[in-house]
Design a protein around this motif. Structure first.
Motif, PDB file in Angstrom:
ATOM      1  N   LEU A  39       0.546  -0.643  -0.477  1.00  0.00           N
ATOM      2  CA  LEU A  39      -0.417   0.287   0.029  1.00  0.00           C
ATOM      3  C   LEU A  39       0.748   1.471  -0.076  1.00  0.00           C
ATOM      4  CD1 LEU A  39      -2.898  -1.217   2.808  1.00  0.00           C
ATOM      5  CD2 LEU A  39      -2.823  -1.485   0.303  1.00  0.00           C
ATOM      6  N   ARG A  40       2.077   1.556   0.543  1.00  0.00           N
ATOM      7  CA  ARG A  40       2.792   2.476   0.767  1.00  0.00           C
ATOM      8  C   ARG A  40       3.272   2.578  -0.743  1.00  0.00           C
ATOM      9  NH1 ARG A  40       7.400   0.917   3.897  1.00  0.00           N
ATOM     10  NH2 ARG A  40       6.323   2.076   6.154  1.00  0.00           N
ATOM     11  N   ALA A  41       3.931   2.026  -1.133  1.00  0.00           N
ATOM     12  CA  ALA A  41       3.950   1.491  -2.809  1.00  0.00           C
ATOM     13  C   ALA A  41       2.458   2.233  -4.325  1.00  0.00           C
ATOM     14  CB  ALA A  41       4.687   0.252  -3.644  1.00  0.00           C
ATOM     15  N   ALA A  42       2.313   1.976  -3.499  1.00  0.00           N
ATOM     16  CA  ALA A  42       0.522   1.906  -4.383  1.00  0.00           C
ATOM     17  C   ALA A  42       0.593   3.485  -4.070  1.00  0.00           C
ATOM     18  CB  ALA A  42      -0.646   1.446  -4.036  1.00  0.00           C
ATOM     19  N   ALA A  43       0.071   4.376  -2.421  1.00  0.00           N
ATOM     20  CA  ALA A  43      -0.006   5.622  -2.778  1.00  0.00           C
ATOM     21  C   ALA A  43       0.855   6.796  -2.736  1.00  0.00           C
ATOM     22  CB  ALA A  43       0.215   5.751  -0.807  1.00  0.00           C
ATOM     23  N   ALA A  44       2.771   6.051  -3.189  1.00  0.00           N
ATOM     24  CA  ALA A  44       3.275   6.806  -3.665  1.00  0.00           C
ATOM     25  C   ALA A  44       3.015   6.868  -5.426  1.00  0.00           C
ATOM     26  CB  ALA A  44       5.030   5.769  -3.456  1.00  0.00           C
ATOM     27  N   ARG A  45       3.217   5.695  -5.659  1.00  0.00           N
ATOM     28  CA  ARG A  45       2.235   5.434  -7.299  1.00  0.00           C
ATOM     29  C   ARG A  45       0.906   7.073  -7.300  1.00  0.00           C
ATOM     30  NH1 ARG A  45      -0.268   1.180 -10.223  1.00  0.00           N
ATOM     31  NH2 ARG A  45       1.510  -0.572  -9.131  1.00  0.00           N
ATOM     32  N   GLU A  46       0.369   6.969  -6.937  1.00  0.00           N
ATOM     33  CA  GLU A  46      -0.625   8.293  -7.193  1.00  0.00           C
ATOM     34  C   GLU A  46      -0.302   9.545  -6.550  1.00  0.00           C
ATOM     35  OE1 GLU A  46      -2.979   7.023  -9.236  1.00  0.00           O
ATOM     36  OE2 GLU A  46      -2.507   5.316  -9.282  1.00  0.00           O
ATOM     37  N   GLY A  47       1.107   9.705  -6.268  1.00  0.00           N
ATOM     38  CA  GLY A  47       0.629  10.609  -5.916  1.00  0.00           C
ATOM     39  C   GLY A  47       1.808  11.335  -4.274  1.00  0.00           C
ATOM     40  N   PHE A  48       0.932  10.379  -3.143  1.00  0.00           N
ATOM     41  CA  PHE A  48       0.515   9.961  -1.797  1.00  0.00           C
ATOM     42  C   PHE A  48       1.744   9.823  -1.361  1.00  0.00           C
ATOM     43  CE2 PHE A  48      -3.995  10.115  -3.897  1.00  0.00           C
ATOM     44  CZ  PHE A  48      -4.943  11.538  -3.594  1.00  0.00           C
ATOM     45  N   THR A  49       2.083  10.545  -0.054  1.00  0.00           N
ATOM     46  CA  THR A  49       2.370  10.030   1.075  1.00  0.00           C
ATOM     47  C   THR A  49       1.544   9.463   1.871  1.00  0.00           C
ATOM     48  OG1 THR A  49       4.487  11.838   0.840  1.00  0.00           O
ATOM     49  CG2 THR A  49       3.616  10.425   2.739  1.00  0.00           C
ATOM     50  N   ALA A  50       1.492   7.651   2.222  1.00  0.00           N
ATOM     51  CA  ALA A  50       0.543   7.096   3.951  1.00  0.00           C
ATOM     52  C   ALA A  50       1.456   7.277   4.662  1.00  0.00           C
ATOM     53  CB  ALA A  50       0.676   5.745   2.176  1.00  0.00           C
ATOM     54  N   HIS A  51       0.426   7.632   5.509  1.00  0.00           N
ATOM     55  CA  HIS A  51       0.463   7.639   7.084  1.00  0.00           C
ATOM     56  C   HIS A  51      -0.693   6.061   7.365  1.00  0.00           C
ATOM     57  CE1 HIS A  51       1.052   8.305  11.202  1.00  0.00           C
ATOM     58  NE2 HIS A  51      -0.287   8.143  11.511  1.00  0.00           N
ATOM     59  N   PHE A  52      -0.139   4.969   8.046  1.00  0.00           N
ATOM     60  CA  PHE A  52      -0.467   4.229   8.063  1.00  0.00           C
ATOM     61  C   PHE A  52      -1.193   3.857   9.719  1.00  0.00           C
ATOM     62  CE2 PHE A  52       1.960   3.075   4.933  1.00  0.00           C
ATOM     63  CZ  PHE A  52       0.851   2.366   3.964  1.00  0.00           C
ATOM     64  N   ILE A  53      -2.604   3.116  10.719  1.00  0.00           N
ATOM     65  CA  ILE A  53      -3.064   3.150  11.553  1.00  0.00           C
ATOM     66  C   ILE A  53      -3.739   1.976  11.431  1.00  0.00           C
ATOM     67  CG2 ILE A  53      -4.580   4.055  13.728  1.00  0.00           C
ATOM     68  CD1 ILE A  53      -5.774   6.340  12.287  1.00  0.00           C
ATOM     69  N   VAL A  54      -2.268   1.008  12.568  1.00  0.00           N
ATOM     70  CA  VAL A  54      -2.468  -0.521  12.321  1.00  0.00           C
ATOM     71  C   VAL A  54      -4.007  -0.306  13.648  1.00  0.00           C
ATOM     72  CG1 VAL A  54      -1.725  -2.573  12.732  1.00  0.00           C
ATOM     73  CG2 VAL A  54      -0.174  -0.701  11.551  1.00  0.00           C
ATOM     74  N   LEU A  55      -4.693  -1.460  13.551  1.00  0.00           N
ATOM     75  CA  LEU A  55      -5.842  -1.798  14.162  1.00  0.00           C
ATOM     76  C   LEU A  55      -5.752  -2.741  14.738  1.00  0.00           C
ATOM     77  CD1 LEU A  55      -7.799   1.331  13.084  1.00  0.00           C
ATOM     78  CD2 LEU A  55      -7.505   1.280  14.705  1.00  0.00           C
ATOM     79  N   GLY A  56      -5.727  -3.380  15.935  1.00  0.00           N
ATOM     80  CA  GLY A  56      -5.520  -4.936  16.011  1.00  0.00           C
ATOM     81  C   GLY A  56      -6.199  -5.065  17.410  1.00  0.00           C
ATOM     82  N   TRP A  57      -5.442  -5.994  17.641  1.00  0.00           N
ATOM     83  CA  TRP A  57      -5.260  -6.602  19.842  1.00  0.00           C
ATOM     84  C   TRP A  57      -4.708  -5.618  20.005  1.00  0.00           C
ATOM     85  CZ3 TRP A  57     -10.859  -7.286  20.728  1.00  0.00           C
ATOM     86  CH2 TRP A  57     -11.475  -8.156  20.009  1.00  0.00           C
ATOM     87  N   ARG A  58      -3.814  -5.467  21.752  1.00  0.00           N
ATOM     88  CA  ARG A  58      -3.005  -5.133  22.417  1.00  0.00           C
ATOM     89  C   ARG A  58      -2.113  -6.790  22.510  1.00  0.00           C
ATOM     90  NH1 ARG A  58      -2.129  -0.904  25.843  1.00  0.00           N
ATOM     91  NH2 ARG A  58      -4.686  -0.377  24.981  1.00  0.00           N
ATOM     92  N   ASP A  59      -1.273  -6.976  22.029  1.00  0.00           N
ATOM     93  CA  ASP A  59      -0.125  -7.791  22.200  1.00  0.00           C
ATOM     94  C   ASP A  59       0.736  -7.362  23.264  1.00  0.00           C
ATOM     95  OD1 ASP A  59      -1.579  -9.925  21.312  1.00  0.00           O
ATOM     96  OD2 ASP A  59      -1.259  -8.768  19.029  1.00  0.00           O
ATOM     97  N   SER A  60       1.198  -8.632  23.726  1.00  0.00           N
ATOM     98  CA  SER A  60       2.437  -7.834  25.001  1.00  0.00           C
ATOM     99  C   SER A  60       3.645  -7.946  23.798  1.00  0.00           C
ATOM    100  CB  SER A  60       2.590  -9.065  25.912  1.00  0.00           C
ATOM    101  OG  SER A  60       3.000 -10.866  25.516  1.00  0.00           O
ATOM    102  N   ARG A  61       4.053  -8.713  23.499  1.00  0.00           N
ATOM    103  CA  ARG A  61       5.976  -7.893  23.040  1.00  0.00           C
ATOM    104  C   ARG A  61       6.248  -7.268  22.063  1.00  0.00           C
ATOM    105  NH1 ARG A  61       8.292 -11.748  18.490  1.00  0.00           N
ATOM    106  NH2 ARG A  61       6.744 -13.415  19.270  1.00  0.00           N
TER     107      ARG A  61
END
Length: 397
Positions: A39-61
């Motif tokens: 997705l970073r590559a796809a966004a760059a292709r279209e002239g965007f700088t992507a910022h990702f928000i990772v949404l999932g369960w809280r893990d300990s490591r």
């Protein structure tokens, strides 16, 4: 895959539901890191700088890595059902959302609670008016009366739904999904890794075995929960014994779910136990990231295992491999690519599985050629997914 570093362009915030940057299951982590690369590559292709928000369960490591364009928003169950909470705020910040469902969790086979948690994030994304994309995953089955209409509802409102195998594609069509459906492959196939250094011709033949702690312990019920045809621990010891007896082999026991706190799932402690039983075997380390695990597996000359993403790590780095399936996702992913060297632990006799592995090892040069041919299909399928993602991203201009 070429890793695209963040570039300067128009800002774009992408939500990543049911991804994880610190899961003990390195398969989920591989999906996350690989999808970010795509997705970073796809966004760059279209002239965007992507910022990702990772949404999932809280893990300990610890997190696998840190990057300026990756933000982690760990969730708890209460966040999924309370309006106006941190989940709603996170969704509002997103320009669009890609939901990978943990790879294979968008189904009702794990019960209502698991289905609801995977479903409700899709529904809340749509209610917030945000574009929703289902990234490559195994979808279904939905056998309960309540799951089919709910699943169909959110998928029909998604911008597109991407399956990672032919059985899932047929299932989506039969279910009546009207959204754009693309059949790709598992995104972890494209995750970056460090290539191994060249070895001397007289070096030992490195063989990797991934032992699933979950299967070794009989599943969460500890009573053959997954309906394997034979006794898995006995089969594993027969496999280890056969390779340990071969003078040319250096056998590596490689964990891919490495959990300090959930013993029933942990591959590492089972592998350590086997390493003690069979002196001379090599116990792979606890990996800090899926990339480190894939790079280690890439150094093998032959591989087998029951964690699908451990076998994907082998396959996608050109290592001849015999996946030891216990669910339809294995046959779906590998069969769709035309790779037939999959042992079915639910249908095959243990003796047949052992023979398949032995023949795979002895004929590993032929398997390696088949892997190389199948990877051409992988590249084309991941390119098609990247193109579709870029088209959807372009609409955010």
């Amino acid at each position: 895959m070429i890793v695209t570093e963040p570039t300067q362009g128009r800002p774009l915030t992408i939500g990543l539901f049911w991804h994880s940057m610190n899961s003990d299951n390195l398969g989920v982590g591989a999906l996350t890191l690989a999808n970010i690369e795509i997705l970073r590559a796809a966004a760059a292709r279209e002239g965007f700088t992507a910022h990702f928000i990772v949404l999932g369960w809280r893990d300990s490591r610890d997190y696998y890595l840190s990057a300026p364009d990756i933000e982690n928003e760990p969730l708890r169950l209460r966040h999924l059902v309370r309006p106006g909470d941190k989940l709603a705020a996170a969704i509002r910040r997103c320009d669009l959302v890609f939901d990978i469902g943990g790879g294979d969790s968008f189904t009702d086979i794990y019960g209502f609670k698991r289905f609801f948690t995977i479903w409700v994030t899709k529904a809340r994304t749509l209610w917030a008016g945000k574009p929703l994309v289902l990234s490559p995953q195994t979808v279904g089955p939905f056998d309960k009366w309540w799951s089919k209409p709910l699943a169909r509802m959110v998928m029909n409102r998604a911008r597109f739904v991407v399956s990672r195998d032919a059985p899932s594609t047929r299932f989506l069509q039969d279910l009546g999904v009207r959204s754009h459906i693309l059949e790709a492959t598992d995104v972890a196939m494209g995750m970056s890794y460090t290539k191994p250094e060249a070895r001397a011709e007289d070096a030992p033949v490195k063989v990797g075995l991934n032992v699933s702690g979950l299967l070794f312990n009989g599943g969460y019920t500890k009573s053959n929960q997954f309906g394997l045809k034979g006794d898995y621990p006995t089969l594993i010891r027969e496999i280890v014994g056969w390779f340990a007896a071969r003078e040319e082999v250096e056998l590596h026991l490689v964990g891919h779910v490495q959990s300090e706190f959930i013993g029933v799932e942990d591959d590492q402690r089972v592998s350590a136990q086997l390493a003690e039983e069979f002196p001379g075997t090599v116990l792979a380390p606890v990996f800090t990231s899926p990339i480190e695990a894939k790079s280690y597996i890439a150094g093998m000359d032959f591989f087998m295992g029951a964690r699908m993403h451990a076998t994907i790590a082998a396959f996608s780095t050109g290592v001849p491999v015999v996946p030891m399936a216990y669910s339809r996702k294995f046959i779906g992913v590998f069969g769709t690519l035309g790779y037939t060297h999959v042992a079915d632990c639910k249908a095959d006799d243990p003796a047949d599985i052992l023979e398949r592995i032995q023949q795979g090892y002895l004929n590993r040069a032929a398997l390696k050629a088949e892997v190389a041919e199948a990877m051409k299909k992988v590249d084309a399928r991941l390119a098609a997914y990247t193109d579709l993602a870029a088209q959807e991203i372009a609409k955010q201009a």
